[in-house]
Enzyme design. Structure first.
Site, PDB file in Angstrom:
ATOM      1  N   HIS A  84      31.027  46.312  31.824  1.00 20.40           N
ATOM      2  CA  HIS A  84      31.711  45.415  30.890  1.00 20.40           C
ATOM      3  C   HIS A  84      32.379  46.205  29.762  1.00 20.40           C
ATOM      4  CE1 HIS A  84      32.698  41.648  29.202  1.00 20.40           C
ATOM      5  NE2 HIS A  84      31.820  41.660  28.217  1.00 20.40           N
ATOM      6  N   HIS A 130      37.090  35.684  30.439  1.00 19.40           N
ATOM      7  CA  HIS A 130      35.759  35.324  29.935  1.00 19.40           C
ATOM      8  C   HIS A 130      35.036  34.558  31.046  1.00 19.40           C
ATOM      9  CE1 HIS A 130      33.710  34.964  25.779  1.00 19.40           C
ATOM     10  NE2 HIS A 130      33.922  36.223  26.085  1.00 19.40           N
TER      11      HIS A 130
END
Lengths: 82, 222, 638, 82
Positions: free
Chosen positions: C44, C82
């Site tokens: 991430h 997201h």
């Protein structure tokens, strides 16, 4: 038979609630001596069922699946005597 | 002629409201919400947006901002004209300067679209019959009791009605005035229909009507 | 190495990554240091499977967002995903997605003026769809940035893994442009925004369960406060006008930790952090929790030593918290202090440079040149396509977004690209889109088709493409097939950009979109910003007057496209002459600039029949189309 | 001394609440036997005051002037024993 219920829905303890924080900050600015304000929702409705226990299960189901969001909120179910 | 655009924390439509007022020939300033002296202005505008994030109720917290004390005095003294647009209108009802209150739209969510308005207050808007303006709100469902509606109708204080009721407002009311016509509130956004590149220019008619009304208002008071 | 495997797994770290750290450090990392590596070396934050590949194939700056220039006005833009938070909590996932991408734009000193979102769901009106749409609506409307375009596509492949990609666009004058590169030793790192809490931390499962009985097991979801974000936008605009501000960085994944270390490493400086000075919202937070917390609506500024007060004054005006939480040093170390106690001391370059795991797996994806014919009735197929939720009108969606706040919107959701006013008669055209069916069938040619589609939308609305951004939504990169899809997509995008001659200014990668071992189709999404020289001379999207002739420009007889909406049989992707397509787009731009066309619409999902139907429905005006072109075939640049 | 309060804010009887109507309609569509559902807000906060009576007045003031809108809503104030 009809049974009346009250459902309280609140944010879970560790979940950040910007609305409550903003209301509290501004009440303080208006010099109201208020502390740790929490905001929640309350629903009242009646359930048609044979027994109180059955009605209670239905009310709990409604609270869990529709009226609250399990990821963010907790709820309480209360059966109100007529 | 001078105008002020009040800015609360969370106000969004201040820039285009400022530009629209300037395009209508008014000398305009921004006014931060804790400013208190507003008597130098002939027109004070509470623009659209989400003051205080619309938390608790739209306008419920902004109405306690310092500027609102001087706004109330400004209205009592009849110094000039006060115009509340969308969130501004909600703040004025919360402050009791205009009748009624707002509920969530009947459809349950935010609506942003162009709507047709029927002009009702012909005294204020001269020969304008219809307007095409944008609405953009989630709590535009204007609620007022029947007694007050009759009063508003009799005294011609309803500014506009939606041709097609988009949010459940009683009697399709889209804008009202107070008793002596120096406080106006409207849910549609005139400032989004003023530039040559906008879909409609009917917003200019609203602001020019306000200008004419200021002249009529001040001369009537003098 | 006596660290238990169970602890490594909790830190989502492999044993050889741990051994690598120990070798390079010359010692075992302590508790706080281990958390630092687990965050900074996660996919991430670290982009382990993509960073090297992207740097090799594209010249991309490390700034917070890409930028193109219209003389002295800069247009900052970027797209971000997201996806995982939206699978957990759709409303807050989407809301915080908007907050994050907006902060990337204001970190450039730019004022946000438009949002677009590309959404992929299983079907309309399920709880994920409703949650994401209302999250975007509430957050975007409340911060006063109009949502002007994008797309909503439906496919069962996204049932467990919805895709929520959001693009933000801002304007900045040349003199106000900011960088994320730290400069000068001894300057102050100042945090501005909301207080810090345990948002986004994985609750007990992340910490060692035994010790922290108190923290309940529910992962504390990131909750957005649009009211704080609006104040943060205004405060940042004012702060960026001060001369004492050297660098600005948004706080996203791994909050304070990644934002401050990135800022320092971009400037090749050391960094000392004092986490006891961070304004906290909850008691008893541990150092690693403060470092990794993903509380929203926070920014970090590097400010000339002694000028912190100027920042704090603006923060107070906008009722935001602020504090000096660190300073740059001449060393190459990253040190974390809790009051006087040294909690972590690591080489900064080790923290910000995780091991590269990118894999170049070649795989051939064939195409077909066999021209296709349509035999059979057109009406039933056309009606079926028009009722497909991916094609059908999105009015019920975009009417929930404020698409005109700010007063700059000229042509919003109904047209191929959104047109936003910039100054005088100049505007910008914005488009954002992807097509998982194309890129699943052929990643290398499919990404080119997605790129051309986004550019065609800008051109059809009267714009000239200037810059490109993208978001790569892929499955688990450790799976060979996914790694091959990714590598082919990178090469395809590189080829497409070269042919079009339009620069890529930035991008984002989202991996591990999988559930129970099932991977999503490779779904790259491309965003394009174009310039509109004269906003008063652009074509309409629909028909305008009776009797106007209708022309089609582009290749007429096209091969069968196995990924077309109408196609029932699994075919191949068509063989496409991309240079010819580029020439078509230039021709269309010339036709528009010579004002020969009154209205222009691009042929995409559902082919030419759907395109004409959309123009007719938009203007409630009929049209007679007589042609032997395949009515439903899909082919780029038409 | 600190006193804890719970404030219930509900729509006045004659007010037609679109949200409650929508929730009830959806619950019925999901075949939950639910009737006349009402939705309201609840606020919890503590007040710093010398006496319980004084604290009660402050809580009532906050509920009346800020937490509820008299045109639409009615409120109840409840002091919760510690």
């Amino acid at each position: 038979m009809k049974y009346d219920f009250v459902i309280h829905v609140k944010f879970a303890p560790n979940i950040f609630d910007p609305q409550a924080i903003t209301i509290e900050k501004n009440l303080k600015k208006m010099s109201y001596p208020v502390e740790n304000l929490k905001a929640g929702k309350v629903f009242e409705f009646s359930v048609q069922a044979e027994s109180k226990a059955l009605a209670f299960d239905i009310a709990k189901d409604v609270a869990k699946n529709v009226l609250s969001n399990p990821v963010l909120e907790v709820f309480e179910v209360e059966c109100v005597e007529r | 002629m001078r105008a002020a655009v009040v800015v609360f924390p969370g106000t969004n439509c201040d820039r285009e409201t400022f530009e629209a007022l300037k395009a209508s020939g008014l000398e305009t300033d921004y006014l931060w919400h804790n400013w208190t002296s507003i008597d130098v202005y002939d027109l004070v505008v509470l623009p659209g947006g989400f003051s205080y994030g619309d938390y608790l109720r739209p306008g419920a917290i902004a109405r306690f901002s310092p500027v609102m004390n001087s706004v109330e005095k400004y209205v009592e003294s009849g110094r000039g004209i006060l115009l509340g647009i969308c969130n501004g209108f909600q703040i004025l009802t919360e402050a009791g300067l205009l009748p009624g209150a707002f509920l969530r739209n009947e459809c349950g969510h935010f609506i942003c679209k162009m709507v047709d308005l029927e002009v009702k207050a012909h005294e204020v808007f001269a020969n304008v019959k219809r307007l095409k303006l944008y609405i953009a709100h989630s709590d535009g469902n204007y609620v007022v009791d029947e007694k007050t509606v009759e009063l508003l109708e009799d005294e011609k204080r309803i500014l506009f009605k939606y041709a097609e009721n988009p949010n459940g407002s009683s009697h399709s009311i889209a804008g009202v005035a107070n008793e002596n016509f120096c406080v106006f509130g409207m849910m549609p956004h005139p400032e989004r229909s003023t530039m040559p590149y906008h879909e409609s220019n009917d917003g200019l008619k609203v602001f020019s009507a306000m200008r004419r009304w200021i002249n009529a208002h001040t001369s009537r008071k003098a | 190495m006596h660290i238990p495997q169970e602890k490594l797994e909790k830190m989502s770290m492999t044993r050889d990554e741990y051994e690598r750290i120990v070798n390079l450090l010359g010692r075992e990392p302590n508790e706080t240091e281990l958390y630092i590596f687990s965050a900074m070396w996660s996919e991430h934050c670290g982009y382990k499977h993509s960073k090297k590949l992207i740097k090799e194939h594209f010249r991309v700056s490390d700034e917070n967002a890409g930028i193109v220039w219209l003389s002295d006005i800069g247009i900052a833009f970027k797209v971000e995903s997201h996806n995982h938070p939206c699978a957990v909590e759709p409303f807050q996932g989407a809301a915080t997605g908007i907050g994050g991408i907006i902060r990337d734009i204001i970190a450039m000193g730019a004022k946000p003026i438009a949002l677009l979102d590309s959404l992929h769901f299983e079907k309309p009106h399920d709880h994920i769809y409703e949650g994401v749409i209302s999250g975007i609506s509430v957050y975007g409307n409340s911060i006063g940035v109009p949502t002007v375009g994008g797309e909503v596509r439906f496919d069962p492949a996204y049932s467990k893994n919805p895709l929520v990609n959001v693009m933000a666009v801002g304007i900045v004058g040349r003199e106000n442009l900011k960088t994320s590169k730290a400069q000068g030793v001894g300057n102050s790192v100042v945090l501005v925004g909301s207080k810090t809490g345990r948002d986004g931390l994985h609750g007990a499962s992340f910490a060692s369960r035994k010790i922290d009985k108190t923290i309940n097991d529910r992962p504390s979801v990131q909750v957005g406060d649009p009211f704080a974000e609006k104040r943060l936008i205004e405060a940042t605009m004012e702060i960026c006008k001060l001369d004492c501000v050297i660098a600005v960085q948004d706080m996203g994944a791994a909050g304070i930790l990644s934002s401050t270390t990135e800022m320092a490493s971009h400037g090749k400086l050391g960094l000392d952090l004092f986490i006891d000075r961070v304004p906290l919202r909850e008691e008893g937070m541990k150092p690693w929790e403060i470092l990794l917390s993903e509380s929203q609506e926070r920014m970090v500024f590097l400010v000339k030593k002694g000028h912190e007060g100027e920042i704090e004054k603006i923060a107070r005006k906008w009722e935001l918290d602020s504090a000096k939480i660190g300073e740059t040093t001449s060393s190459t170390e990253f040190r974390v202090f809790d009051k006087k106690e040294l909690m972590a001391s690591l080489p900064l370059s080790l923290v910000t440079n995780p091991p590269d795991l990118s894999r170049e797996i070649e795989r051939e994806y064939s195409t077909t040149a066999e021209v296709s014919k349509w035999i059979g009735p057109i009406e039933s197929e056309l009606l079926c396509l028009l009722s497909n939720p991916t094609i059908a009108s999105k009015k019920s969606v975009y009417e929930r977004y404020d698409h005109t706040v700010g007063g700059r919107t000229i042509k919003a959701p109904k047209s191929d690209a959104a047109i936003i006013h910039i100054a005088d008669s100049k505007g910008i055209a914005l488009s954002l889109g992807g097509n998982g069916k194309y890129t699943a069938l052929n990643p290398r040619e499919g990404i080119k088709a997605v790129l051309f589609e986004a550019c065609t939308n800008v051109i059809a609305s009267g714009g000239k493409p200037l810059g490109i951004t993208n978001c790569m939504n892929f499955g688990n990169p450790e799976v060979d097939e996914v790694a091959a899809q990714f590598y082919a997509t990178i090469k395809g995008l590189e080829e497409g950009v070269k042919i079009l001659g339009i620069p890529i200014t930035g991008g984002n990668v989202s991996f591990y979109n999988e559930s129970e071992g099932e991977q999503i189709p490779p779904t790259p999404v491309v965003g394009v910003v174009g310039v509109v020289k004269n906003i008063y001379r652009i074509p309409k999207p629909d028909f305008t007057r009776k009797g106007n002739p209708i022309y089609m420009i582009g290749r007429l007889k096209v091969p069968h496209n196995g990924a077309s909406m109408y196609s029932k049989r699994k075919g191949f992707f068509p063989t496409v002459d991309w240079k010819a397509c580029s020439r078509v787009l230039n021709t269309v731009m010339r036709v528009i600039s010579m004002e020969l066309a009154v209205s222009v619409h691009d042929v995409s999902d559902g082919g030419v029949a759907v395109a004409c139907a959309e123009m007719a429905m938009g203007s409630m005006m009929g049209a007679k189309i007589s042609t032997d072109i395949h009515p439903f075939e899909e082919y780029p640049a038409r």
